[in-house]
Design a protein around this motif. Sequence first.
Motif, PDB file in Angstrom:
ATOM      1  N   LEU A  97       0.840  -1.160   0.153  1.00 37.92           N
ATOM      2  CA  LEU A  97       0.116   0.240   0.077  1.00 37.92           C
ATOM      3  C   LEU A  97       0.882   1.276   0.080  1.00 37.92           C
ATOM      4  O   LEU A  97       0.579   2.127  -0.575  1.00 37.92           O
ATOM      5  CB  LEU A  97      -0.868   0.156   1.256  1.00 37.92           C
ATOM      6  N   ILE A  98       1.812   1.213   0.777  1.00 42.65           N
ATOM      7  CA  ILE A  98       2.669   2.546   0.816  1.00 42.65           C
ATOM      8  C   ILE A  98       3.473   2.734  -0.510  1.00 42.65           C
ATOM      9  O   ILE A  98       3.529   3.849  -0.857  1.00 42.65           O
ATOM     10  CB  ILE A  98       3.629   2.381   2.061  1.00 42.65           C
ATOM     11  N   ALA A  99       4.101   1.465  -1.048  1.00 40.55           N
ATOM     12  CA  ALA A  99       4.894   1.734  -2.289  1.00 40.55           C
ATOM     13  C   ALA A  99       3.816   2.266  -3.360  1.00 40.55           C
ATOM     14  O   ALA A  99       4.316   3.109  -4.124  1.00 40.55           O
ATOM     15  CB  ALA A  99       5.456   0.494  -2.486  1.00 40.55           C
ATOM     16  N   THR A 100       2.655   1.376  -3.625  1.00 45.54           N
ATOM     17  CA  THR A 100       1.737   1.891  -4.492  1.00 45.54           C
ATOM     18  C   THR A 100       1.192   3.198  -4.553  1.00 45.54           C
ATOM     19  O   THR A 100       0.993   3.743  -5.393  1.00 45.54           O
ATOM     20  CB  THR A 100       0.590   0.869  -4.805  1.00 45.54           C
ATOM     21  N   PHE A 101       0.836   3.633  -3.309  1.00 46.59           N
ATOM     22  CA  PHE A 101       0.454   5.011  -3.041  1.00 46.59           C
ATOM     23  C   PHE A 101       1.210   5.867  -3.429  1.00 46.59           C
ATOM     24  O   PHE A 101       0.993   7.066  -4.088  1.00 46.59           O
ATOM     25  CB  PHE A 101      -0.323   5.061  -1.553  1.00 46.59           C
ATOM     26  N   GLY A 102       2.498   5.852  -2.780  1.00 50.13           N
ATOM     27  CA  GLY A 102       3.529   6.753  -3.206  1.00 50.13           C
ATOM     28  C   GLY A 102       4.087   6.814  -4.640  1.00 50.13           C
ATOM     29  O   GLY A 102       3.939   8.066  -5.154  1.00 50.13           O
ATOM     30  N   VAL A 103       4.119   5.769  -5.320  1.00 48.56           N
ATOM     31  CA  VAL A 103       4.301   5.835  -6.924  1.00 48.56           C
ATOM     32  C   VAL A 103       3.082   6.472  -7.291  1.00 48.56           C
ATOM     33  O   VAL A 103       3.323   7.402  -8.566  1.00 48.56           O
ATOM     34  CB  VAL A 103       4.636   4.442  -7.337  1.00 48.56           C
ATOM     35  N   THR A 104       1.921   6.058  -7.281  1.00 50.70           N
ATOM     36  CA  THR A 104       0.692   6.805  -7.644  1.00 50.70           C
ATOM     37  C   THR A 104       0.999   8.321  -7.581  1.00 50.70           C
ATOM     38  O   THR A 104       0.546   9.140  -8.619  1.00 50.70           O
ATOM     39  CB  THR A 104      -0.365   6.105  -7.222  1.00 50.70           C
ATOM     40  N   LEU A 105       0.892   8.779  -6.454  1.00 54.97           N
ATOM     41  CA  LEU A 105       1.005  10.222  -5.992  1.00 54.97           C
ATOM     42  C   LEU A 105       2.201  10.773  -6.813  1.00 54.97           C
ATOM     43  O   LEU A 105       1.955  11.921  -7.597  1.00 54.97           O
ATOM     44  CB  LEU A 105       1.233  10.483  -5.026  1.00 54.97           C
ATOM     45  N   ALA A 106       3.285  10.217  -6.992  1.00 51.94           N
ATOM     46  CA  ALA A 106       4.603  10.817  -7.793  1.00 51.94           C
ATOM     47  C   ALA A 106       4.280  10.893  -9.172  1.00 51.94           C
ATOM     48  O   ALA A 106       4.429  11.869  -9.867  1.00 51.94           O
ATOM     49  CB  ALA A 106       5.673   9.851  -7.556  1.00 51.94           C
ATOM     50  N   VAL A 107       3.447   9.806  -9.705  1.00 49.65           N
ATOM     51  CA  VAL A 107       3.340  10.007 -11.101  1.00 49.65           C
ATOM     52  C   VAL A 107       2.108  10.977 -11.539  1.00 49.65           C
ATOM     53  O   VAL A 107       2.453  11.879 -12.421  1.00 49.65           O
ATOM     54  CB  VAL A 107       2.762   8.548 -11.628  1.00 49.65           C
TER      55      VAL A 107
END
Length: 117
Positions: free
Chosen positions: A40-50
Amino acid sequence: MNIRTRIGQIILVLLFTMCGVISVSTAFADDPFPFEAIVLIATFGVTLAVIGVVATLTALDKPAIRLALWVLPLFFVSHVALLGTWTPDAILAVVSALALVLVSLPSKAPARAEAAA
């Protein structure tokens, strides 16, 4: 696009990219989180970054996008307030806020175009 806006844009892209990298790094660190939390942390962070990078590179001319990008300095401010992590979060909050001010200031390019015509 003027140089001031381009500098702000570059800073924002770098900060959003850094956030994505840091969020993915949770998968490689010895964190006490369960696997599901790491995902969850990794996918949320990458989503926000993109989303941040795409908005910064394509839609800075829209006031709603510039307003939405203030989530980045607010994210860092929340870390300072909730975690007490002055370094590096307070510094990153100031840098990201300055970058947003750079991209939000009105451009003088239209005035020069009218003067030339």
